[in-house]
Design a protein around this motif. Structure first.
Motif, PDB file in Angstrom:
ATOM      1  N   MET A  12       0.828  -1.209   0.000  1.00  0.00           N
ATOM      2  CA  MET A  12       0.000   0.000   0.000  1.00  0.00           C
ATOM      3  C   MET A  12       0.867   1.266   0.000  1.00  0.00           C
ATOM      4  SD  MET A  12      -3.059   1.027   2.548  1.00  0.00           S
ATOM      5  CE  MET A  12      -3.935  -0.504   2.602  1.00  0.00           C
ATOM      6  N   ARG A  13       1.999   1.186   0.754  1.00  0.00           N
ATOM      7  CA  ARG A  13       2.909   2.332   0.784  1.00  0.00           C
ATOM      8  C   ARG A  13       3.425   2.641  -0.628  1.00  0.00           C
ATOM      9  NH1 ARG A  13       5.828   4.144   4.588  1.00  0.00           N
ATOM     10  NH2 ARG A  13       7.600   4.225   3.185  1.00  0.00           N
ATOM     11  N   LEU A  14       3.781   1.573  -1.352  1.00  0.00           N
ATOM     12  CA  LEU A  14       4.331   1.769  -2.704  1.00  0.00           C
ATOM     13  C   LEU A  14       3.270   2.350  -3.626  1.00  0.00           C
ATOM     14  CD1 LEU A  14       6.430  -1.481  -3.215  1.00  0.00           C
ATOM     15  CD2 LEU A  14       7.062   0.650  -2.132  1.00  0.00           C
ATOM     16  N   GLN A  15       2.017   1.871  -3.470  1.00  0.00           N
ATOM     17  CA  GLN A  15       0.934   2.386  -4.311  1.00  0.00           C
ATOM     18  C   GLN A  15       0.691   3.870  -4.033  1.00  0.00           C
ATOM     19  OE1 GLN A  15      -1.925  -0.724  -3.231  1.00  0.00           O
ATOM     20  NE2 GLN A  15      -1.944  -1.415  -5.354  1.00  0.00           N
ATOM     21  N   GLN A  16       1.064   4.305  -2.831  1.00  0.00           N
ATOM     22  CA  GLN A  16       0.928   5.733  -2.491  1.00  0.00           C
ATOM     23  C   GLN A  16       2.185   6.524  -2.876  1.00  0.00           C
ATOM     24  OE1 GLN A  16       0.257   5.219   1.679  1.00  0.00           O
ATOM     25  NE2 GLN A  16      -1.914   4.752   1.471  1.00  0.00           N
ATOM     26  N   GLY A  17       3.119   5.848  -3.577  1.00  0.00           N
ATOM     27  CA  GLY A  17       4.336   6.520  -4.039  1.00  0.00           C
ATOM     28  C   GLY A  17       5.420   6.621  -2.981  1.00  0.00           C
TER      29      GLY A  17
END
Ligand SMILES: NC(=O)c1ccc[n+]([C@@H]2O[C@H](COP(=O)([O-])OP(=O)(O)OC[C@H]3O[C@@H](n4cnc5c(N)ncnc54)[C@H](OP(=O)(O)O)[C@@H]3O)[C@@H](O)[C@H]2O)c1
Length: 317
Positions: A156-161
């Motif tokens: 999820m962190r990666l999807q938020q950049g």
């Protein structure tokens, strides 16, 4: 004859898959659950029994005996008191029931990390493993490497950049992660396997071992976007744990917080692979594998299905 199997900790991540794997193999299954457990599975061959194993085993002695017992119980927090209550006390009560029933096998889901016991929950697991091995029952101890859920917390962190956190170079550790369905299948298969009697079985998933840096690269491929990494020094956890330990002399909450930091440090620095005494190192080659589902498939499913919230964000970040 249809065998009856008690699964303790049936509501857990692995426990519920073990129940399904056993039903699929035509066993009659008794799922031990705590009052208020989230449970929706129904099946003609499934019975649910509710009770607090940390307090008493009587609710199990009141039911029809089972032929096999599988323990998927685990402390959810790893806190000092909880680890003793669940890993040792609850499992000991379960063993008392199994002895009374005279089961054909007591199968314990343990963890590969007990090879280097430094944490309270690992010592409690080992204490119960020893008690089980000394009992007169046939036993099997399964020590898996990492579960997919443990490697999915940063999606999820990666999807938020946001960047992917690694410790040191990102190659300090490695593991051979296994899918929950594949581990459940492995567990169900060991129940009647004669080669698994009185055996400790380390087990990982298919394919080569993967490092945290490798996970970041895999996620970059699956997400089809560049993934930035940010490095943290693992010793930060030990410094914070040492400070909190001082407060832990007075407050049990601080004692638990210090233990959580030691747990974080352990996983940041130790591989989840079989340890080779001869080589003095972790060995990918010595770590057996089972199943077919890959971590890449798991990541694709999570990203497509948006099931990240079910797995939970990684607690450390
Ligand atoms: N995560 C990994 O990567 C990894 C790798 C290797 C091995 N393992 C080991 O695999 C095992 C199972 O892990 P998991 O992820 O399936 O565990 P989990 O999802 O946390 O499930 C734990 C189970 O134990 C029950 N439980 C917890 N506290 C309890 C208490 N006080 N009284 C009675 N029951 C209690 C839970 O019941 P509730 O649902 O009611 O809380 C649940 O059914 C653990 O021994 C773990 O150390 C984990």
């Amino acid at each position: 004859m249809t065998y009856r199997v008690l699964v303790a900790g049936a509501s857990g991540y692995i426990g519920r898959h073990v129940v399904e794997a056993l039903l699929h193999r035509n066993y009659r299954v008794v799922a031990q659950l705590r009052a208020g457990a989230q449970w929706s599975l129904t099946h003609p061959k499934l019975e649910c029994v509710y009770g607090e194993l940390t307090e008493s085993e009587q609710f199990l002695l009141d039911i029809e005996p089972c032929h096999f017992v599988i323990s998927c119980l685990a402390s959810r927090s790893g806190g000092v008191r909880d680890a003793r209550l669940v890993e040792y006390d609850a499992n000991s009560r379960l063993l008392a029931v199994a002895l009374q029933w005279g089961v054909q096998r007591f199968l314990l889901l343990s963890a590969i990390c007990v090879q280097k016991p430094r944490l309270v929950f690992q010592k409690e697991k080992l204490r119960f493993e020893a008690k089980l091995r000394e009992s007169n029952l046939p036993w099997t101890i399964i020590r898996p490497t990492a579960f997919f859920k443990s490697l999915s917390g940063q999606i999820m962190r990666l999807q938020q950049g946001k960047p992917f956190f690694v410790f040191g170079s990102g190659t300090l550790t490695a593991c051979k992660p296994i899918a929950e369905e594949d581990l459940a299948t492995f567990i169900a298969e060991q129940l009647t396997s004669s080669s698994a009697i009185d055996a400790i079985l380390p087990i990982g998933g298919p394919g080569p071992a993967i490092t945290p840096l490798g996970q970041a690269q895999l996620l970059s491929q699956v997400l089809q976007q560049p993934v930035k990494t940010r490095s943290l020094p693992p010793r930060l956890f030990l410094i914070a744990a040492a400070v909190l330990s001082l407060f832990g002399l007075l407050f049990s909450r601080a004692r638990d917080q210090a233990e959580f930091l030691r747990i974080a440090h352990f996983y940041a620095t130790e591989s989840m692979l079989v340890w080779s005494d001869e080589a003095g190192a972790y060995s990918e080659a010595l770590t057996p594998e089972s199943g077919s589902k890959t971590l890449s498939e798991c990541y694709q499913e999570i990203i497509k299905g948006g099931v990240v919230s079910e797995l939970g964000e990684h607690k450390l970040f």
